[in-house]
Enzyme design. Structure first.
Site, PDB file in Angstrom:
ATOM      1  N   LYS A 151      26.629  45.369  53.358  1.00 31.51           N
ATOM      2  CA  LYS A 151      27.962  44.781  53.482  1.00 31.51           C
ATOM      3  C   LYS A 151      29.013  45.754  52.950  1.00 31.51           C
ATOM      4  O   LYS A 151      29.115  45.968  51.756  1.00 31.51           O
ATOM      5  CB  LYS A 151      28.086  43.465  52.718  1.00 31.51           C
ATOM      6  N   GLY A 189      30.104  48.442  42.340  1.00 32.78           N
ATOM      7  CA  GLY A 189      31.382  47.754  42.213  1.00 32.78           C
ATOM      8  C   GLY A 189      31.696  47.484  40.753  1.00 32.78           C
ATOM      9  O   GLY A 189      31.250  48.220  39.873  1.00 32.78           O
ATOM     10  N   SER A 190      32.436  46.416  40.514  1.00 31.93           N
ATOM     11  CA  SER A 190      32.910  46.150  39.158  1.00 31.93           C
ATOM     12  C   SER A 190      31.799  45.597  38.277  1.00 31.93           C
ATOM     13  O   SER A 190      30.835  44.989  38.758  1.00 31.93           O
ATOM     14  CB  SER A 190      34.056  45.146  39.197  1.00 31.93           C
ATOM     15  N   THR A 191      31.949  45.803  36.967  1.00 28.58           N
ATOM     16  CA  THR A 191      30.984  45.272  36.009  1.00 28.58           C
ATOM     17  C   THR A 191      30.977  43.751  36.045  1.00 28.58           C
ATOM     18  O   THR A 191      29.925  43.109  35.924  1.00 28.58           O
ATOM     19  CB  THR A 191      31.304  45.797  34.597  1.00 28.58           C
ATOM     20  N   GLU A 192      32.154  43.166  36.251  1.00 28.13           N
ATOM     21  CA  GLU A 192      32.257  41.710  36.300  1.00 28.13           C
ATOM     22  C   GLU A 192      31.350  41.135  37.407  1.00 28.13           C
ATOM     23  O   GLU A 192      30.554  40.224  37.172  1.00 28.13           O
ATOM     24  CB  GLU A 192      33.721  41.344  36.558  1.00 28.13           C
ATOM     25  N   GLY A 203      28.954  42.748  38.925  1.00 30.05           N
ATOM     26  CA  GLY A 203      27.592  43.183  38.626  1.00 30.05           C
ATOM     27  C   GLY A 203      26.866  42.192  37.734  1.00 30.05           C
ATOM     28  O   GLY A 203      25.687  41.893  37.938  1.00 30.05           O
ATOM     29  N   GLU A 230      25.488  49.759  40.083  1.00 30.61           N
ATOM     30  CA  GLU A 230      26.285  50.922  39.710  1.00 30.61           C
ATOM     31  C   GLU A 230      27.687  50.393  39.497  1.00 30.61           C
ATOM     32  O   GLU A 230      28.378  50.061  40.459  1.00 30.61           O
ATOM     33  CB  GLU A 230      26.192  51.995  40.801  1.00 30.61           C
ATOM     34  N   CYS A 290      34.674  55.349  39.833  1.00 26.72           N
ATOM     35  CA  CYS A 290      34.080  54.656  38.678  1.00 26.72           C
ATOM     36  C   CYS A 290      33.772  55.617  37.549  1.00 26.72           C
ATOM     37  O   CYS A 290      33.773  55.239  36.391  1.00 26.72           O
ATOM     38  CB  CYS A 290      32.817  53.923  39.105  1.00 26.72           C
ATOM     39  N   GLU A 316      38.887  49.441  32.758  1.00 28.09           N
ATOM     40  CA  GLU A 316      38.903  50.356  33.890  1.00 28.09           C
ATOM     41  C   GLU A 316      40.149  50.076  34.737  1.00 28.09           C
ATOM     42  O   GLU A 316      40.337  48.960  35.221  1.00 28.09           O
ATOM     43  CB  GLU A 316      37.635  50.148  34.713  1.00 28.09           C
TER      44      GLU A 316
END
Lengths: 280, 498
Positions: free
Chosen positions: B203, B255-258, B260, B277, B311, B408
């Site tokens: 995606k 993508g973002s840690t959130e 993730g 990642e 990132c 970030e």
């Protein structure tokens, strides 16, 4: 009249010391005939948190120790363990093992330590790479320890499972807080005494006794723990550990049994890649 | 970009390095090449382009002009099901049983097709995402081809990758990728997954789906068996449906840690393997004994590469006190010379911010920096009126607690702090939940090893920054993610060892 035996008080092993649980709680362990063996510490959340502080403090120095030194210290644990084999055998038998299986368990624990002692200065060579990048740079990748690992030791075996769970973790330079088998807790504390006389810096291995059910939510959600190793098959416990790991992207290893396997070391290692230009 | 600026140095007159402030001195040099872009793209499922089951589409917009480039079908849950089903069938019947050697040849073929049409892909990437053509042409697309080429060769050599063990594929991989390096992230995900014998549902991000759809065309041309790769553009709901799909064996997310963390929570209790990642807040350390002019180029490359939508961007700069004044002065002077504007102009250093939403986030965090007491400085470029743009920005007088130091930003915004001792620098560098990358500048070799070892991050650049290669593992410590992409280590997430 025959001499009265001196019994041992079984305590926790945190930061190289043997404190009682701060909670003051205990649970009794009996031999197969129903005789009291020990009032074992019912470790608490606070004990775990104290142990994490000790593990964090010790981890920096332990990972900075040379691989050769870590290898020798692991081998030293094996030497000390072999020397106390009789005591551990007796403890296992008192907890219901047959003499033969107790003997086998102690020898397996010794041999596992020797196995991982040998890996301490080799896994880095087997699992590192020099990467042929298409630019003028020197580029290499090597494993570094993840940090502080919480371990739920196997429940069925008191010693070989405990040792087999701890050895690969500390082999790579991590420190750990390990919850011993609830019903077979005695050899764990004796193993703490062995560690304490094996040149393992205090805090590298911390040993708790107590209830998995009670400590699981805390041990799996502490924000200063970088990884969790779980030995067992309780699907609900595994789900909780994996879900809580998302709080800080914690590394998780789920295993049925311990195993002599260098990939067990790698579960709690990170790969670091370093670049530098080549030129004058 | 470092190499690019070196090239540029040769061109400029040696007496006055500042005559191209605001891009003056460069005539416009737009990249001109015919591209083939359809007005509309369907979902790529089972080897064919199909309409979304909901009939919904969304616009992919050029962030530099706000023009609609194409209408793209928007995948919903039913489409995810269809794609996973196709991938499973292809895995069971074709791709799984295929000898590694044959799989590898398909990937080599794909790598060649990308090389042949590299310029066209670069132009579309710049139009769809806003990145300067120099980056898409010289970094993104060449790395895409190189990635497929590298992993193609692994397909029949997996027995050599894991000492003492054999490897087998996992099955169907569900992969969700971001908008900052759209095609490159697709390559990072697809190449190792396919080489190891897995099939894929990918995606792409909703703001940058076009090069992925063009890649689907190449996959058809390469005659890769249908269903092996399925590409379904869409929003977060489609990503979530893919991650949670019970017939997906492996999840890979960048993508973002959130997000993730949500994914790691979602796969808990399942047998799914996953790699994440995630975000970063890289420390970039400049020591007194650093080669200052090179370091300044490195800082610029570290934070302004791809508009800071990186990132692993060097977003926290730590300068040792002895050289702080000099470094900041030279950095500001260099920032004034950056050409901000048309992504398709070959002179452009900084292109468009990827979306209006991302621009808002950058502004919000910059405002917080001012409110929290940091000192803002921006270079004097004029920004184009249409499209989404942000000036190269730096903050001095920042504290560890500031949001611009902790969070970030994902934009061209640098937070600068100073330090005195090596120990202090390392402590400050590691004072973050992230651990993706880091940078060190010093001419002293022993210090490089000391510091690169002490920084808790997955990729460390010493006397360089923001370099990437398919042979080089990439990925984070701590909350920057799990697993590695690239190199031999990048195979592990896509196999089961036995």
């Amino acid at each position: 009249m025959s001499r009265v035996a001196v019994r041992k008080t079984y305590k926790l092993y945190i930061g190289g010391k043997f404190p009682r649980t701060e909670s003051g709680r205990y649970y009794p362990l009996y031999d197969p005939e129903g005789k009291l063996l020990a009032n074992v510490c019912q470790g608490s959340r606070k004990d775990f948190r104290n142990a994490v502080v000790a593990a964090r403090k010790a981890q920096v120095g332990w990972s900075a120790a040379t691989a050769y030194l870590r290898s020798q210290i692991l081998y030293r644990i094996a030497e000390m363990l072999e020397g106390r084999a009789g005591q551990l055998r007796d403890e296992l038998v008192s907890l219901g093992s047959t003499p033969r299986s107790a003997e086998k368990e102690v020898m397996t624990a010794v041999d596992t330590l020797v196995y991982f002692a040998g890996w301490a200065d080799k896994y880095s060579q087997v699992f590192s790479t020099v990467n042929p990048v298409a630019s003028s740079h020197f580029n290499f990748s090597m494993p570094e320890p993840t940090g502080v690992i919480a371990i739920f030791a196997p429940q069925e075996t008191g010693l070989s499972g405990l040792v087999g769970a701890i050895a690969p973790v500390i082999c790579g330079g991590n420190s750990c807080v390990t919850l011993a088998s609830e019903t077979r807790a005695l050899p764990a504390i004796t193993f703490g005494e062995i560690l304490n006389s094996s040149d393992v810096p205090g805090g590298v291995v911390n040993l708790l006794t107590g209830s998995v059910e009670e400590l699981l939510p805390h041990m799996s959600s502490h924000m200063d723990v970088n990884g969790v190793a779980y030995y067992g098959e309780d699907a609900q416990a595994i789900q909780v550990i994996q879900a809580n790991a998302a709080l800080n992207i914690r590394r998780v290893g789920i295993y049925d049994t311990v195993k002599e396997d260098p990939y067990r070391i790698m579960t709690f290692m990170e790969t670091k890649t370093t670049w530098h230009p080549v030129g004058v | 970009m470092l190499q690019e600026s070196k090239t540029k140095k040769k061109k400029k007159p040696p007496t006055d390095p500042h005559d191209f402030v605001h891009g003056a001195g460069f005539a416009p040099a737009p990249e001109s090449i015919a591209i083939r872009l359809n007005k509309a793209y369907g979902l790529f499922i089972n080897g064919r382009f199909v309409k979304a089951s909901t009939g919904k589409t969304f616009d992919s917009v050029n962030p530099a002009t706000e023009e609609v480039l194409a209408k793209v079908s928007q995948a919903g849950k039913a489409d995810v099901n269809k794609a996973v089903k196709a991938a499973r069938k292809a895995y069971d019947e074709v791709w799984g049983p295929m000898p590694g050697r044959e799989r590898g040849k398909y990937l080599f073929r794909l790598a060649r097709l990308i090389q042949e049409r590299a310029r066209e892909f670069a132009v579309i990437e710049s139009m769809d995402g806003g990145k300067p053509i120099r980056e898409s042409r010289d970094v993104d697309i060449p790395l895409v081809a190189a990635h497929f080429f590298y992993y193609a060769g692994w397909a029949d050599k997996l027995d050599y990758a894991f000492p003492g063990r054999k490897a087998r594929p996992l099955g169907v991989a569900g992969q969700v990728i971001p908008w900052n390096f759209p095609l490159l992230m697709a390559a990072w995900k697809l190449a190792p997954a396919l080489a190891c014998g897995n099939t894929v549902v990918l995606k792409p991000a909703e703001t940058t789906p076009l090069t992925a759809m063009k890649l689907a065309e190449l996959i058809q041309e390469a005659e890769i068996p249908e269903g092996v790769v399925n590409i379904i553009p869409g929003y977060g709901d489609a990503g979530a449906a893919l991650v949670e799909h019970p017939d997906v064996d492996k999840v890979a997310f960048t993508g973002s840690t959130e997000v993730g963390k949500r994914i790691q929570g979602a796969v808990a209790g399942t047998k799914k393997k996953f790699t994440l990642e995630l975000g970063g807040k890289a420390a970039h350390l400049i020591f007194n004994d650093a080669p200052i002019d090179q370091a300044v180029e490195g800082i610029v490359n570290g934070i302004f590469f791809n508009q800071g939508h990186v990132c692993c961007a060097g977003s926290r700069l730590f300068v040792q006190e002895g050289v702080a004044a000099e470094v900041i002065r030279k950095l500001k002077r260099r920032m004034e010379t950056l050409v901000v504007g048309d992504p398709l102009d070959k002179n452009t250093d900084i292109g468009a911010i990827n979306s209006a939403e991302q621009l808002e986030r950058i502004k919000l965090l910059v405002n917080s920096g001012e409110q929290e007491g940091a000192c803002l400085w921006q270079s004097g470029q004029r920004l184009p009126k249409k499209g989404y743009w942000y000036k190269p920005t730096l903050f001095t007088d920042t504290a560890q607690s500031h949001r611009i130091v902790q969070e970030e930003i994902f934009g061209p915004v640098l937070a600068i702090q100073t330090f005195r001792t090596v120990k202090e620098a390392i402590t400050k560098a590691n004072n973050t939940p992230y651990g993706l990358s880091g940078g060190v500048w010093t001419d002293k070799g022993s210090k490089i090893f000391k510091v690169t070892h002490a920084i808790r991050a997955g990729v460390i650049w010493a006397n360089t920054f923001n370099k990437f290669d398919p042979t080089s593992p990439f990925g984070g410590y701590k909350e920057s993610g799990v697993g590695r992409e690239g190199g031999l280590q990048g195979l592990a997430p896509y196999v089961e060892l036995y």
